[in-house]
Write a protein that holds these residues in place. Structure first.
Motif, PDB file in Angstrom:
ATOM      1  N   VAL A 172       0.819  -1.211   0.000  1.00 18.34           N
ATOM      2  CA  VAL A 172       0.000   0.000   0.000  1.00 18.34           C
ATOM      3  C   VAL A 172       0.855   1.265   0.000  1.00 18.34           C
ATOM      4  O   VAL A 172       0.650   2.176  -0.801  1.00 18.34           O
ATOM      5  CB  VAL A 172      -0.968   0.009   1.202  1.00 18.34           C
ATOM      6  N   ALA A 173       1.818   1.358   0.912  1.00 18.41           N
ATOM      7  CA  ALA A 173       2.616   2.582   1.015  1.00 18.41           C
ATOM      8  C   ALA A 173       3.387   2.850  -0.270  1.00 18.41           C
ATOM      9  O   ALA A 173       3.449   3.981  -0.753  1.00 18.41           O
ATOM     10  CB  ALA A 173       3.560   2.501   2.207  1.00 18.41           C
ATOM     11  N   ARG A 174       3.985   1.807  -0.840  1.00 18.80           N
ATOM     12  CA  ARG A 174       4.754   2.011  -2.058  1.00 18.80           C
ATOM     13  C   ARG A 174       3.861   2.335  -3.249  1.00 18.80           C
ATOM     14  O   ARG A 174       4.230   3.123  -4.125  1.00 18.80           O
ATOM     15  CB  ARG A 174       5.615   0.773  -2.338  1.00 18.80           C
ATOM     16  N   THR A 175       2.675   1.743  -3.291  1.00 15.21           N
ATOM     17  CA  THR A 175       1.751   2.049  -4.386  1.00 15.21           C
ATOM     18  C   THR A 175       1.262   3.487  -4.304  1.00 15.21           C
ATOM     19  O   THR A 175       1.223   4.212  -5.308  1.00 15.21           O
ATOM     20  CB  THR A 175       0.552   1.080  -4.350  1.00 15.21           C
ATOM     21  N   LEU A 176       0.883   3.939  -3.105  1.00 19.24           N
ATOM     22  CA  LEU A 176       0.424   5.316  -2.951  1.00 19.24           C
ATOM     23  C   LEU A 176       1.544   6.315  -3.222  1.00 19.24           C
ATOM     24  O   LEU A 176       1.318   7.387  -3.788  1.00 19.24           O
ATOM     25  CB  LEU A 176      -0.143   5.519  -1.547  1.00 19.24           C
ATOM     26  N   THR A 177       2.775   5.968  -2.832  1.00 15.16           N
ATOM     27  CA  THR A 177       3.901   6.841  -3.139  1.00 15.16           C
ATOM     28  C   THR A 177       4.127   6.921  -4.634  1.00 15.16           C
ATOM     29  O   THR A 177       4.335   8.007  -5.189  1.00 15.16           O
ATOM     30  CB  THR A 177       5.173   6.327  -2.447  1.00 15.16           C
ATOM     31  N   ALA A 178       4.094   5.781  -5.310  1.00 16.43           N
ATOM     32  CA  ALA A 178       4.269   5.774  -6.763  1.00 16.43           C
ATOM     33  C   ALA A 178       3.194   6.622  -7.444  1.00 16.43           C
ATOM     34  O   ALA A 178       3.473   7.367  -8.383  1.00 16.43           O
ATOM     35  CB  ALA A 178       4.217   4.337  -7.287  1.00 16.43           C
ATOM     36  N   TRP A 179       1.973   6.511  -6.948  1.00 19.72           N
ATOM     37  CA  TRP A 179       0.869   7.285  -7.523  1.00 19.72           C
ATOM     38  C   TRP A 179       1.127   8.784  -7.334  1.00 19.72           C
ATOM     39  O   TRP A 179       0.990   9.566  -8.281  1.00 19.72           O
ATOM     40  CB  TRP A 179      -0.436   6.876  -6.846  1.00 19.72           C
ATOM     41  N   SER A 180       1.512   9.187  -6.132  1.00 19.66           N
ATOM     42  CA  SER A 180       1.735  10.604  -5.851  1.00 19.66           C
ATOM     43  C   SER A 180       2.923  11.159  -6.634  1.00 19.66           C
ATOM     44  O   SER A 180       2.863  12.257  -7.180  1.00 19.66           O
ATOM     45  CB  SER A 180       1.967  10.816  -4.348  1.00 19.66           C
ATOM     46  N   VAL A 181       4.008  10.386  -6.682  1.00 15.48           N
ATOM     47  CA  VAL A 181       5.200  10.844  -7.392  1.00 15.48           C
ATOM     48  C   VAL A 181       4.917  10.983  -8.884  1.00 15.48           C
ATOM     49  O   VAL A 181       5.300  11.967  -9.521  1.00 15.48           O
ATOM     50  CB  VAL A 181       6.378   9.879  -7.139  1.00 15.48           C
ATOM     51  N   GLY A 182       4.240  10.000  -9.451  1.00 10.49           N
ATOM     52  CA  GLY A 182       3.894  10.086 -10.867  1.00 10.49           C
ATOM     53  C   GLY A 182       2.996  11.263 -11.165  1.00 10.49           C
ATOM     54  O   GLY A 182       3.179  11.977 -12.173  1.00 10.49           O
ATOM     55  N   GLN A 183       2.035  11.509 -10.295  1.00 13.92           N
ATOM     56  CA  GLN A 183       1.128  12.638 -10.509  1.00 13.92           C
ATOM     57  C   GLN A 183       1.870  13.963 -10.403  1.00 13.92           C
ATOM     58  O   GLN A 183       1.634  14.882 -11.194  1.00 13.92           O
ATOM     59  CB  GLN A 183      -0.010  12.564  -9.486  1.00 13.92           C
ATOM     60  N   GLN A 184       2.770  14.071  -9.425  1.00 10.80           N
ATOM     61  CA  GLN A 184       3.544  15.292  -9.273  1.00 10.80           C
ATOM     62  C   GLN A 184       4.427  15.544 -10.493  1.00 10.80           C
ATOM     63  O   GLN A 184       4.560  16.674 -10.965  1.00 10.80           O
ATOM     64  CB  GLN A 184       4.408  15.207  -8.024  1.00 10.80           C
ATOM     65  N   ALA A 185       5.022  14.476 -11.029  1.00 12.04           N
ATOM     66  CA  ALA A 185       5.861  14.614 -12.219  1.00 12.04           C
ATOM     67  C   ALA A 185       5.027  15.039 -13.419  1.00 12.04           C
ATOM     68  O   ALA A 185       5.456  15.882 -14.224  1.00 12.04           O
ATOM     69  CB  ALA A 185       6.570  13.290 -12.506  1.00 12.04           C
ATOM     70  N   ALA A 186       3.822  14.480 -13.550  1.00 11.45           N
ATOM     71  CA  ALA A 186       2.960  14.848 -14.668  1.00 11.45           C
ATOM     72  C   ALA A 186       2.536  16.309 -14.588  1.00 11.45           C
ATOM     73  O   ALA A 186       2.494  17.018 -15.601  1.00 11.45           O
ATOM     74  CB  ALA A 186       1.728  13.943 -14.689  1.00 11.45           C
ATOM     75  N   ILE A 187       2.242  16.780 -13.373  1.00 11.79           N
ATOM     76  CA  ILE A 187       1.850  18.177 -13.189  1.00 11.79           C
ATOM     77  C   ILE A 187       3.003  19.103 -13.566  1.00 11.79           C
ATOM     78  O   ILE A 187       2.823  20.103 -14.273  1.00 11.79           O
ATOM     79  CB  ILE A 187       1.396  18.417 -11.738  1.00 11.79           C
ATOM     80  N   ALA A 188       4.210  18.749 -13.102  1.00 13.14           N
ATOM     81  CA  ALA A 188       5.373  19.586 -13.413  1.00 13.14           C
ATOM     82  C   ALA A 188       5.624  19.640 -14.916  1.00 13.14           C
ATOM     83  O   ALA A 188       5.888  20.711 -15.484  1.00 13.14           O
ATOM     84  CB  ALA A 188       6.601  19.053 -12.683  1.00 13.14           C
ATOM     85  N   LEU A 189       5.541  18.485 -15.592  1.00 13.02           N
ATOM     86  CA  LEU A 189       5.801  18.436 -17.029  1.00 13.02           C
ATOM     87  C   LEU A 189       4.745  19.214 -17.811  1.00 13.02           C
ATOM     88  O   LEU A 189       5.085  20.020 -18.692  1.00 13.02           O
ATOM     89  CB  LEU A 189       5.834  16.976 -17.488  1.00 13.02           C
ATOM     90  N   CYS A 190       3.466  18.978 -17.496  1.00 12.66           N
ATOM     91  CA  CYS A 190       2.403  19.671 -18.231  1.00 12.66           C
ATOM     92  C   CYS A 190       2.444  21.182 -17.979  1.00 12.66           C
ATOM     93  O   CYS A 190       2.208  21.978 -18.893  1.00 12.66           O
ATOM     94  CB  CYS A 190       1.034  19.112 -17.822  1.00 12.66           C
ATOM     95  N   THR A 191       2.758  21.573 -16.741  1.00 12.48           N
ATOM     96  CA  THR A 191       2.847  23.003 -16.429  1.00 12.48           C
ATOM     97  C   THR A 191       3.981  23.659 -17.206  1.00 12.48           C
ATOM     98  O   THR A 191       3.827  24.754 -17.756  1.00 12.48           O
ATOM     99  CB  THR A 191       3.051  23.206 -14.923  1.00 12.48           C
ATOM    100  N   ALA A 192       5.126  22.975 -17.271  1.00 18.13           N
ATOM    101  CA  ALA A 192       6.259  23.530 -18.005  1.00 18.13           C
ATOM    102  C   ALA A 192       5.950  23.644 -19.494  1.00 18.13           C
ATOM    103  O   ALA A 192       6.225  24.681 -20.129  1.00 18.13           O
ATOM    104  CB  ALA A 192       7.493  22.653 -17.794  1.00 18.13           C
ATOM    105  N   LEU A 193       5.363  22.588 -20.074  1.00 19.79           N
ATOM    106  CA  LEU A 193       5.029  22.628 -21.497  1.00 19.79           C
ATOM    107  C   LEU A 193       3.965  23.686 -21.786  1.00 19.79           C
ATOM    108  O   LEU A 193       4.029  24.381 -22.802  1.00 19.79           O
ATOM    109  CB  LEU A 193       4.540  21.252 -21.954  1.00 19.79           C
ATOM    110  N   GLY A 194       2.984  23.813 -20.884  1.00 19.61           N
ATOM    111  CA  GLY A 194       1.963  24.844 -21.064  1.00 19.61           C
ATOM    112  C   GLY A 194       2.554  26.233 -21.017  1.00 19.61           C
ATOM    113  O   GLY A 194       2.163  27.118 -21.797  1.00 19.61           O
TER     114      GLY A 194
END
Length: 484
Positions: free
Chosen positions: A411-433
């Motif tokens: 559970v902990a590793r899955t939730l961390t992976a989910w949060s880290v991936g989401q944070q990376a996606a936000i950073a990438l989309c924000t930069a490209l935007g």
């Protein structure tokens, strides 16, 4: 008429901890950029770096923290992360009072808070799964969701007023104090949390006990059920507090993989950094939900700076209008989160994923048509309200499904992976935007985000691929009559 479902005193304290922390963060929303501008006279590049680099570096630090969280009792981890955030945030008013506050200090605090937040959320998800029954996970997550949206609606306006009256660091003090209160609420839960067991130990102990008594040893493929007495005996003989393989079949949903066997020589606490992502990508429905969530979250968050430029600079909105446009629609989150349980009971979880998941995506393109004046303000509020109502209905259903279909030892590793991936996606989309807006203008960048958003439902799981609700869930009549 049925009253609100009671989830017990321990959950009440967990919810209280979440609430005080959420309202503290709401009050402190946007405090770091404001301090950078008002107190340190930082330029646009420094402010942008503070907003993007801190959370991104914090997410990277959280990756190796995930196994550490997995292998510990979860409540002490949550208390520790609260105290770490409190201490880090407290350095800002101290530095400001002494005249020694710097941009680097703000950046370091941002990194610490971001990493601690991801670790806290991972531990709290695992703790919640052990705290409430499977059929109460949706109710619990809906309550967290409603609290989150109410804090966003109330916190930033109050925080802005407090900054105007008392200076730029007052909301940081309130936020730091909220983490301390959260730690106290978690302490009040009381009781002793069971020590996690080494992976694979519980299944081996169970098999040995069954061989001793002459019982057949069920395999993972047959979905055999573990003996609670055997599991407790294994727990008492465990010397090392590492994550329990509570992939014990007694608590594993049908189809959930058995935990991997322990490595030779004992579990390694630094191993398995990528196990969360392996679990997500190996589960067809979680994989589809994860990829969809990455793109949806990234595109929605990428529109925030674009709208700030469009509304404040191009269309002449005043700051209070801009704040109102985003604060008032957050009240819609109370509506969606309270409807989640009833909608699932009536239409099923698969329909929520497909229908509500699609409805989240169709409104963002409306921001392209914002015009000056009251009409433009109403347009922004209507679009944001529609998105938030659907998001707040969808999110607790997703959160409950994710916990139900993740083994306890992951559970902990899955939730961390989910949060880290989401944070990376936000950073990438924000930069490209931002790059696209610089080249073509904010309205063009909003158009691109809106069109891409319309394609995100293609990533949602197909109806036949979404397993039905857990058999342990309450019957539809009971769920429809109980408010979350």
């Amino acid at each position: 008429m049925r009253g609100r479902r009671r989830l017990g005193r321990p959950f009440g304290w967990l919810w209280a901890a979440y609430a005080v922390s959420a309202y503290g963060s709401g009050l402190g929303f946007g405090a770091f950029p404001l301090i950078a501008v008002l107190a340190l006279h930082a330029g646009p590049a420094e402010v942008s770096a503070l907003s993007a680099v801190g959370p991104a570096v914090g997410a990277l630090i959280a990756v190796p923290l995930a196994p550490w969280v997995e292998f510990r009792r979860k409540r002490p981890v949550m208390i520790g992360m609260d105290l770490a955030r409190c201490a880090a945030m407290a350095t800002i008013p101290v530095g400001y009072a002494l005249g020694r506050l710097t941009w680097v200090q703000l950046l370091v605090v941002s990194v610490v808070v971001a990493a601690a937040k991801i670790a806290f959320n991972a531990a709290s998800g695992a703790f919640l799964k052990a705290l409430v029954r499977p059929d109460d996970l949706l109710v619990a997550n809906a309550r967290f969701e409603s609290t989150n949206w109410s804090s966003i609606a109330v916190g930033p306006p109050l925080g802005g007023a407090a900054i105007g009256l008392f200076g730029p660091v007052v909301t940081v003090i309130a936020d730091a104090f909220s983490y301390l209160l959260s730690a106290l609420c978690l302490t009040a839960i009381g009781g002793r949390e069971e020590a996690p067991r080494p992976r694979g130990e519980a299944p081996r102990a169970e098999a040995a006990a069954r061989r001793t008594t002459g019982e057949a040893v069920p395999s993972a493929a047959t979905g055999g059920t573990a003996s609670r007495t055997t599991a407790e005996a294994a727990s008492r003989t465990t010397a090392e507090a590492v994550p329990q393989a509570t992939g014990d079949a007694a608590t594993r949903p049908p189809g959930e993989p058995a935990p991997p066997p322990a490595r030779k020589g004992g579990p390694r606490r630094t191993a398995g950094l990528l196990d969360g992502w392996r679990h997500i990508m190996g589960h067809p429905v979680l994989r589809a939900l994860y990829l969809n969530q990455l793109l949806v979250a990234g595109l929605i968050m990428a529109t925030e700076p674009l709208l700030a430029v469009l509304l404040l600079r191009r269309l002449g909105f005043s700051p209070w209008q801009y704040g109102l446009a985003f604060a008032a629609p957050c009240l819609g989150g109370l509506v969606g989160s309270r409807l989640a349980r009833r909608v699932v009971a009536r239409h099923g979880r698969s329909a929520v994923f497909r229908t509500v998941g699609t409805l989240r995506a169709v409104w963002l393109i409306g921001l392209v048509f914002v015009r000056p004046g009251v009409t433009g303000l109403v347009t922004v509020m209507a679009v944001e309200l529609a998105i938030i109502v659907n998001m707040s209905l969808y999110t607790p259903v997703l959160a409950a499904y994710r916990l139900e279909h993740t083994p306890k030892h992951l559970v902990a590793r899955t939730l961390t992976a989910w949060s880290v991936g989401q944070q990376a996606a936000i950073a990438l989309c924000t930069a490209l935007g931002g790059l696209l807006a610089d080249a073509t203008g904010p309205r063009t960048a909003l158009t691109a985000a809106g069109l891409l958003m319309l394609a995100t439902p293609l990533l949602l799981p197909r109806p036949e691929g979404t397993p039905p609700a857990s058999p342990a869930e309450p019957d539809a009549t009971a769920r429809a009559g109980t408010a979350p």
